[in-house]
Design a protein around this motif. Structure first.
Motif, short mmCIF file in Angstrom:
data_model
loop_
_atom_site.label_atom_id
_atom_site.label_comp_id
_atom_site.label_asym_id
_atom_site.label_seq_id
_atom_site.Cartn_x
_atom_site.Cartn_y
_atom_site.Cartn_z
N CYS A 108 -4.44 -7.63 -1.79
CA CYS A 108 -4.21 -9.06 -1.59
C CYS A 108 -3.80 -9.70 -2.91
O CYS A 108 -4.10 -10.88 -3.16
N GLY A 109 -3.12 -8.91 -3.76
CA GLY A 109 -2.78 -9.45 -5.08
C GLY A 109 -1.37 -9.20 -5.54
O GLY A 109 -0.92 -9.81 -6.51
N CYS A 110 -0.61 -8.33 -4.86
CA CYS A 110 0.74 -8.01 -5.32
C CYS A 110 1.68 -9.18 -5.02
O CYS A 110 1.79 -9.61 -3.86
N PRO A 111 2.41 -9.68 -6.04
CA PRO A 111 3.27 -10.85 -5.82
C PRO A 111 4.75 -10.53 -5.64
O PRO A 111 5.57 -11.45 -5.60
N SER A 119 4.88 -9.92 4.35
CA SER A 119 3.71 -10.75 4.69
C SER A 119 2.39 -10.08 4.33
O SER A 119 1.40 -10.20 5.06
N PHE A 120 2.37 -9.34 3.23
CA PHE A 120 1.09 -8.79 2.77
C PHE A 120 1.03 -8.97 1.25
O PHE A 120 1.87 -9.63 0.66
N GLY A 121 0.01 -8.40 0.63
CA GLY A 121 -0.17 -8.62 -0.81
C GLY A 121 -0.75 -9.99 -1.08
O GLY A 121 -1.59 -10.51 -0.34
N ALA A 122 -0.28 -10.63 -2.17
CA ALA A 122 -0.87 -11.89 -2.62
C ALA A 122 -0.74 -13.02 -1.61
O ALA A 122 -1.58 -13.93 -1.58
N VAL A 123 0.28 -12.99 -0.76
CA VAL A 123 0.46 -14.08 0.21
C VAL A 123 -0.72 -14.16 1.19
O VAL A 123 -0.96 -15.21 1.79
N LEU A 130 -6.56 -14.58 8.30
CA LEU A 130 -5.86 -13.34 8.62
C LEU A 130 -6.38 -12.19 7.76
O LEU A 130 -6.59 -11.08 8.26
N ALA A 131 -6.58 -12.46 6.47
CA ALA A 131 -7.12 -11.43 5.59
C ALA A 131 -8.48 -10.95 6.10
O ALA A 131 -8.78 -9.75 6.09
N ALA A 132 -9.29 -11.88 6.59
CA ALA A 132 -10.61 -11.52 7.12
C ALA A 132 -10.47 -10.67 8.38
O ALA A 132 -11.23 -9.70 8.58
N SER A 150 -12.76 -2.34 0.73
CA SER A 150 -12.85 -3.39 -0.29
C SER A 150 -11.54 -4.18 -0.33
O SER A 150 -10.58 -3.87 0.36
N VAL A 151 -11.52 -5.21 -1.18
CA VAL A 151 -10.37 -6.10 -1.34
C VAL A 151 -10.04 -6.24 -2.81
O VAL A 151 -10.95 -6.31 -3.65
N LYS A 152 -8.75 -6.29 -3.13
CA LYS A 152 -8.31 -6.60 -4.49
C LYS A 152 -7.39 -7.82 -4.42
O LYS A 152 -6.43 -7.83 -3.65
N CYS A 153 -7.70 -8.84 -5.21
CA CYS A 153 -6.92 -10.08 -5.12
C CYS A 153 -6.80 -10.72 -6.50
O CYS A 153 -7.34 -10.22 -7.49
N ARG A 154 -6.10 -11.82 -6.55
CA ARG A 154 -5.96 -12.64 -7.77
C ARG A 154 -6.98 -13.78 -7.73
O ARG A 154 -7.65 -14.01 -6.71
N ILE A 155 -7.05 -14.55 -8.84
CA ILE A 155 -7.98 -15.68 -8.86
C ILE A 155 -7.32 -16.95 -8.35
O ILE A 155 -8.00 -17.97 -8.15
#
Length: 392
Positions: A108-111, A119-123, A130-132, A150-155
């Motif tokens: 959940c962090g690739c831009p 429609s995936f990654g950071a968006v 939807l992420a949930a 697990s999840v990997k995301c940005r702040i």
């Protein structure tokens, strides 16, 4: 840190495109054989399993998933997937669990623009609901197995780096992960926001300002979540600092540029004796053996097998090896096998040794050396073993 979660001080190697393929991960295992670090794969799209049936093609699968590592190192391998639909994510986790994968992470962090178009990654951070749902589907697919999710995301995303934005996203995905008390929610936070336009993926790893304090803030606010901090951590002291404030540390570019840094962590964070740190020559010899096996079993191309070796060398070593090994591979005669993969007449290890000798000879001729000298050795750099300086 709160006592609600059993804390494990762990270090991880981040997923990096065109870097953390199975060959590079094997190199890291040879450098650090103690099991102290989690090794993450490049992101694989969930569609490759749900629609492309990647798991049924061993040769292609071996380019993305470290199958050999799963035999005895599965708890330390994390496969990252990209997904925009719960059904695709469910199928991917189910297939990966059948293969023996013990940990699957949702990106959940690739831009990057291509990822955004899918429609995936950071968006996904803009759509926490939807992420949930995707995390819930992954968790459902992992039920009954030993596979963790697990999840990997940005702040933050674009102009929004507020605590509220991040808090809402974490709350949504953590609630899905916490349905099983035995597996607490685990989130990797890259301490930079992601700009979805105007910056390339490479710039997104450098330009947005680091905000490690925001990660530490989330650690305090969500004591039931296990947090790993990622971004800009490049020294032993920095690793120690963040391990005292979060549940784990993820390292990316530092390991890409200097894989021997894992050996420093083994010594100065995990207490491995210096005499147990593998030698550079030993790592190179074992990697060559692994490379020959990968080519024999899966038809892995020599260009892919060679790529991790460049990280073993520094300065002129890397340049000389890249030049001579690349030239040797391009000259090597390859015959297409039954599945279309190349079969070379000369073993990979022979090409590596020839490239080493050629690079050393080139160096000696350049500086006018007529006799062998220790300074002319172009072998792989030895691991740094001295105690790092203490930060002020």
């Amino acid at each position: 840190m709160a006592a609600a979660v059993a804390r494990q001080l762990r270090t991880s190697v981040a997923p990096m495109v065109d870097v953390t393929d199975p060959c590079f991960l094997r190199l890291l295992r040879l450098i650090s054989p103690f099991g102290n670090h989690q090794l993450w794969t490049e992101m694989v799209h969930a569609n490759a399993f749900s629609r492309g049936q990647l798991h049924q093609n061993p040769a292609k699968l071996a380019q993305h998933i470290p199958l050999r590592e799963l035999q005895d190192f599965a708890p330390h391998v994390v496969v990252q997937i990209g997904a925009s639909a719960p059904d695709d994510a469910h199928a991917a986790v189910g297939r990966l669990a059948e293969l023996g994968v013990r940990h699957v992470n949702l990106n959940c962090g690739c831009p990057s623009r291509n990822v955004q178009m899918g429609s995936f990654g950071a968006v996904l951070m803009k759509s926490p609901g939807l992420a949930a749902e995707i995390i819930g589907a992954m968790r459902d697919a992992a039920r009954g197995s030993t596979c963790e999710v697990s999840v990997k995301c940005r702040i933050g995303i674009d102009d929004d780096e507020s605590s509220g934005f991040l808090r809402r996203f974490i709350a949504a995905v953590a609630d899905q992960q916490c349905s099983d008390a035995a597996r607490p929610a685990r989130i990797v936070l890259h301490a930079r926001r992601a700009w979805l336009s105007g910056l390339s993926p490479k710039q997104n790893r450098k330009v947005p300002e680091l905000n490690h304090q925001r990660v530490h803030e989330m650690v305090r606010e969500f004591p039931h979540v296990s947090f790993v901090v990622n971004g800009g951590i490049d020294s032993v002291d920095a690793v120690r600092y963040h391990l005292a404030r979060a549940d784990g540390v993820m390292l990316g570019r530092k390991i890409r540029e200097d894989p021997w840094f894992l050996a420093q962590l083994d010594q100065h964070v995990y207490g491995a004796p210096q005499h147990q740190i593998p030698s550079a020559a030993g790592v190179l010899a074992q990697y060559i053996q692994f490379a020959d096996q990968m080519h024999s079993q899966y038809g892995t191309r020599y260009t892919i097998l060679a790529r991790p070796l460049y990280a073993l060398f520094s300065g002129r070593r890397a340049r000389a090896m890249r030049t001579h090994l690349g030239a040797a591979i391009s000259r090597a005669t390859a015959v297409p096998g039954a599945d279309g993969s190349p079969t070379y007449a000369v073993p990979f290890g022979i090409l590596v040794q020839d490239a080493l000798r050629s690079a050393e000879l080139e160096f000696r001729m350049r500086v006018g050396m007529l006799e062998p000298d220790a300074g002319a050795d172009i072998g792989p750099r030895e691991p740094e073993t001295k105690q790092p300086a203490v930060a002020c």
